[in-house]
Design a protein around this motif. Structure first.
Motif, PDB file in Angstrom:
ATOM      1  N   GLY A 160      -1.784   3.581   5.200  1.00  0.00           N
ATOM      2  CA  GLY A 160      -0.463   3.873   5.746  1.00  0.00           C
ATOM      3  C   GLY A 160       0.655   3.227   4.972  1.00  0.00           C
ATOM      4  O   GLY A 160       1.832   3.447   5.292  1.00  0.00           O
ATOM      5  N   TYR A 161       0.357   2.432   3.988  1.00  0.00           N
ATOM      6  CA  TYR A 161       1.385   1.777   3.200  1.00  0.00           C
ATOM      7  C   TYR A 161       1.692   2.614   1.958  1.00  0.00           C
ATOM      8  O   TYR A 161       0.865   3.355   1.447  1.00  0.00           O
ATOM      9  CB  TYR A 161       0.934   0.375   2.769  1.00  0.00           C
ATOM     10  N   VAL A 162       2.904   2.467   1.510  1.00  0.00           N
ATOM     11  CA  VAL A 162       3.328   3.155   0.288  1.00  0.00           C
ATOM     12  C   VAL A 162       2.603   2.535  -0.896  1.00  0.00           C
ATOM     13  O   VAL A 162       2.457   1.316  -0.975  1.00  0.00           O
ATOM     14  CB  VAL A 162       4.863   3.037   0.112  1.00  0.00           C
ATOM     15  N   PRO A 163       2.104   3.356  -1.817  1.00  0.00           N
ATOM     16  CA  PRO A 163       1.425   2.792  -2.998  1.00  0.00           C
ATOM     17  C   PRO A 163       2.341   1.839  -3.763  1.00  0.00           C
ATOM     18  O   PRO A 163       3.509   2.119  -3.998  1.00  0.00           O
ATOM     19  CB  PRO A 163       1.101   4.038  -3.833  1.00  0.00           C
ATOM     20  N   GLY A 164       1.818   0.696  -4.108  1.00  0.00           N
ATOM     21  CA  GLY A 164       2.598  -0.314  -4.822  1.00  0.00           C
ATOM     22  C   GLY A 164       3.253  -1.328  -3.922  1.00  0.00           C
ATOM     23  O   GLY A 164       3.901  -2.263  -4.407  1.00  0.00           O
ATOM     24  N   TYR A 165       3.163  -1.136  -2.592  1.00  0.00           N
ATOM     25  CA  TYR A 165       3.755  -2.085  -1.662  1.00  0.00           C
ATOM     26  C   TYR A 165       2.963  -3.387  -1.694  1.00  0.00           C
ATOM     27  O   TYR A 165       1.751  -3.397  -1.518  1.00  0.00           O
ATOM     28  CB  TYR A 165       3.772  -1.492  -0.259  1.00  0.00           C
ATOM     29  N   LYS A 166       3.642  -4.521  -1.920  1.00  0.00           N
ATOM     30  CA  LYS A 166       2.974  -5.795  -2.167  1.00  0.00           C
ATOM     31  C   LYS A 166       2.785  -6.626  -0.907  1.00  0.00           C
ATOM     32  O   LYS A 166       2.106  -7.645  -0.955  1.00  0.00           O
ATOM     33  CB  LYS A 166       3.766  -6.611  -3.185  1.00  0.00           C
ATOM     34  N   HIS A 167       3.392  -6.256   0.197  1.00  0.00           N
ATOM     35  CA  HIS A 167       3.309  -7.096   1.401  1.00  0.00           C
ATOM     36  C   HIS A 167       2.452  -6.453   2.470  1.00  0.00           C
ATOM     37  O   HIS A 167       2.694  -6.648   3.672  1.00  0.00           O
ATOM     38  CB  HIS A 167       4.719  -7.372   1.939  1.00  0.00           C
ATOM     39  N   ALA A 168       1.454  -5.698   2.053  1.00  0.00           N
ATOM     40  CA  ALA A 168       0.595  -5.048   3.037  1.00  0.00           C
ATOM     41  C   ALA A 168      -0.215  -6.097   3.787  1.00  0.00           C
ATOM     42  O   ALA A 168      -0.746  -7.051   3.198  1.00  0.00           O
ATOM     43  CB  ALA A 168      -0.345  -4.068   2.336  1.00  0.00           C
ATOM     44  N   GLY A 169      -0.266  -5.957   5.153  1.00  0.00           N
ATOM     45  CA  GLY A 169      -1.020  -6.869   5.987  1.00  0.00           C
ATOM     46  C   GLY A 169      -0.295  -8.127   6.375  1.00  0.00           C
ATOM     47  O   GLY A 169      -0.866  -9.018   7.005  1.00  0.00           O
ATOM     48  N   THR A 170       0.972  -8.228   6.031  1.00  0.00           N
ATOM     49  CA  THR A 170       1.738  -9.446   6.358  1.00  0.00           C
ATOM     50  C   THR A 170       2.650  -9.264   7.575  1.00  0.00           C
ATOM     51  O   THR A 170       3.356 -10.196   7.967  1.00  0.00           O
ATOM     52  CB  THR A 170       2.596  -9.859   5.153  1.00  0.00           C
ATOM     53  N   TYR A 171       2.667  -8.086   8.182  1.00  0.00           N
ATOM     54  CA  TYR A 171       3.587  -7.833   9.290  1.00  0.00           C
ATOM     55  C   TYR A 171       3.245  -8.691  10.494  1.00  0.00           C
ATOM     56  O   TYR A 171       4.124  -9.339  11.076  1.00  0.00           O
ATOM     57  CB  TYR A 171       3.558  -6.352   9.672  1.00  0.00           C
ATOM     58  N   ASP A 172       1.989  -8.732  10.859  1.00  0.00           N
ATOM     59  CA  ASP A 172       1.591  -9.520  12.023  1.00  0.00           C
ATOM     60  C   ASP A 172       1.892 -10.992  11.798  1.00  0.00           C
ATOM     61  O   ASP A 172       2.301 -11.704  12.730  1.00  0.00           O
ATOM     62  CB  ASP A 172       0.108  -9.322  12.310  1.00  0.00           C
ATOM     63  N   HIS A 173       1.705 -11.441  10.609  1.00  0.00           N
ATOM     64  CA  HIS A 173       1.966 -12.853  10.319  1.00  0.00           C
ATOM     65  C   HIS A 173       3.446 -13.166  10.455  1.00  0.00           C
ATOM     66  O   HIS A 173       3.860 -14.221  10.985  1.00  0.00           O
ATOM     67  CB  HIS A 173       1.486 -13.193   8.908  1.00  0.00           C
ATOM     68  N   LYS A 174       4.291 -12.238  10.014  1.00  0.00           N
ATOM     69  CA  LYS A 174       5.749 -12.455  10.120  1.00  0.00           C
ATOM     70  C   LYS A 174       6.187 -12.431  11.567  1.00  0.00           C
ATOM     71  O   LYS A 174       7.049 -13.239  12.015  1.00  0.00           O
ATOM     72  CB  LYS A 174       6.495 -11.395   9.331  1.00  0.00           C
ATOM     73  N   VAL A 175       5.634 -11.509  12.353  1.00  0.00           N
ATOM     74  CA  VAL A 175       6.022 -11.385  13.747  1.00  0.00           C
ATOM     75  C   VAL A 175       5.628 -12.651  14.536  1.00  0.00           C
ATOM     76  O   VAL A 175       6.416 -13.189  15.323  1.00  0.00           O
ATOM     77  CB  VAL A 175       5.415 -10.144  14.390  1.00  0.00           C
ATOM     78  N   GLN A 176       4.424 -13.112  14.303  1.00  0.00           N
ATOM     79  CA  GLN A 176       3.975 -14.305  14.991  1.00  0.00           C
ATOM     80  C   GLN A 176       4.777 -15.537  14.561  1.00  0.00           C
ATOM     81  O   GLN A 176       5.057 -16.425  15.363  1.00  0.00           O
ATOM     82  CB  GLN A 176       2.500 -14.532  14.749  1.00  0.00           C
ATOM     83  N   GLY A 177       5.162 -15.542  13.303  1.00  0.00           N
ATOM     84  CA  GLY A 177       5.938 -16.690  12.819  1.00  0.00           C
ATOM     85  C   GLY A 177       7.357 -16.710  13.388  1.00  0.00           C
ATOM     86  O   GLY A 177       7.910 -17.788  13.637  1.00  0.00           O
ATOM     87  N   SER A 178       7.925 -15.569  13.615  1.00  0.00           N
ATOM     88  CA  SER A 178       9.272 -15.525  14.188  1.00  0.00           C
ATOM     89  C   SER A 178       9.291 -15.918  15.632  1.00  0.00           C
ATOM     90  O   SER A 178      10.269 -16.453  16.127  1.00  0.00           O
ATOM     91  CB  SER A 178       9.857 -14.104  14.015  1.00  0.00           C
TER      92      SER A 178
END
Length: 270
Positions: free
Chosen positions: A251-269
């Motif tokens: 589901g990520y755009v090819p070349g996207y470097k931050h794949a799999g980091t969304y949950d980590h950012k949400v929990q950190g905020s």
């Protein structure tokens, strides 16, 4: 004219011989008959030569049916000589348990690297290895040249190997140089101690020396085109991903470097 006034014939002659028949020899033919009916007797002659009696077939000698000998096989001759030597040698029939430590070491080095060797004879190459592995060669008193000279001196002129008895003679020659400060008997004992119970040293696998040409061909960082896609930056192969275009279903755009980091950012905020 005859006595009776008649013509004289051959039959009336006393002692006249009958004519020889045209068919061959005659035996027992009457000679003549005397007047009065008395027979003068019979006269025999031996059969002439060349008749069937003399032409008896002589027994012929039986033909020699023995097949011709085939040329000797050099390998079989060498095997026969080796067997004859083994039967006459002093250590015939010795089992592994009865072998001395020196002879056991001799057999181990004799069969090293040769699957056809029997352990009864040793080649010059194995002799040099024995002297090197057992530290008979010290680089000062005994060198590799001394070892080769002694081997050529002890072996036969037409032979390429030495027997166990010749092996002991060669050690006796080297002991005089290896242990100069000791007597002959002590030097022989010392050189035997260096060899007894030893076996060939098998070195590790030799490392391959990479040439500049080979290094250039195996450096994945210099690959281009489709070959470059088959390896990652570290040089490890990517497998199927390097040969085929796999569909990314993340589901990520090819070349996207931050794949799999969304949950980590949400929990950190939070």
């Amino acid at each position: 004219m005859g006595a009776g006034g008649g013509p004289r014939t051959n039959a009336s002659r006393a002692g006249a011989e009958p004519r020889r028949p045209a068919g061959g020899g005659w035996v027992g033919s009457p000679v003549c008959r005397l007047p009065g009916g008395s027979q003068a007797g019979t006269r025999t002659r031996p059969e002439p030569r060349g008749t069937m009696a003399d032409n008896k077939t002589k027994p012929t000698k039986p033909a020699n049916k023995t097949p011709p000998k085939s040329p000797a096989d050099p390998a079989k001759e060498r095997a026969a000589k080796r067997l004859s030597y083994e039967s006459n040698s002093s250590h015939e029939g010795a089992t592994a348990a009865e072998l001395s430590a020196l002879e056991e070491a001799f057999r181990k080095f004799a069969i090293h690297g040769d699957t056809r060797a029997t352990g009864k004879e040793m080649h010059g190459k194995n002799w040099s290895k024995l002297c090197k592995d057992c530290h008979v060669i010290d680089g000062k008193n005994v060198t590799i040249t001394d070892v080769d000279i002694v081997f050529s001196k002890i072996k036969g002129k037409s032979s390429r190997t030495i027997t166990f008895d010749q092996f002991k003679e060669a050690l006796q020659e080297l002991s005089k140089k290896r242990f100069k400060d000791k007597s002959n008997e002590e030097a022989v004992q010392e050189i035997h101690k260096l060899i007894e119970g030893k076996a060939p040293i098998i070195s590790g696998v030799t490392k391959t020396i990479s040439s500049p040409t080979v290094s250039r061909l195996t450096d994945t960082s210099k690959f281009t085109g489709s070959h470059k896609e088959r390896f990652d930056p570290s040089g490890k192969g990517r497998g199927k991903a390097g040969r085929e275009d796999l569909v990314d279903a993340s589901g990520y755009v090819p070349g996207y470097k931050h794949a799999g980091t969304y949950d980590h950012k949400v929990q950190g905020s939070k």
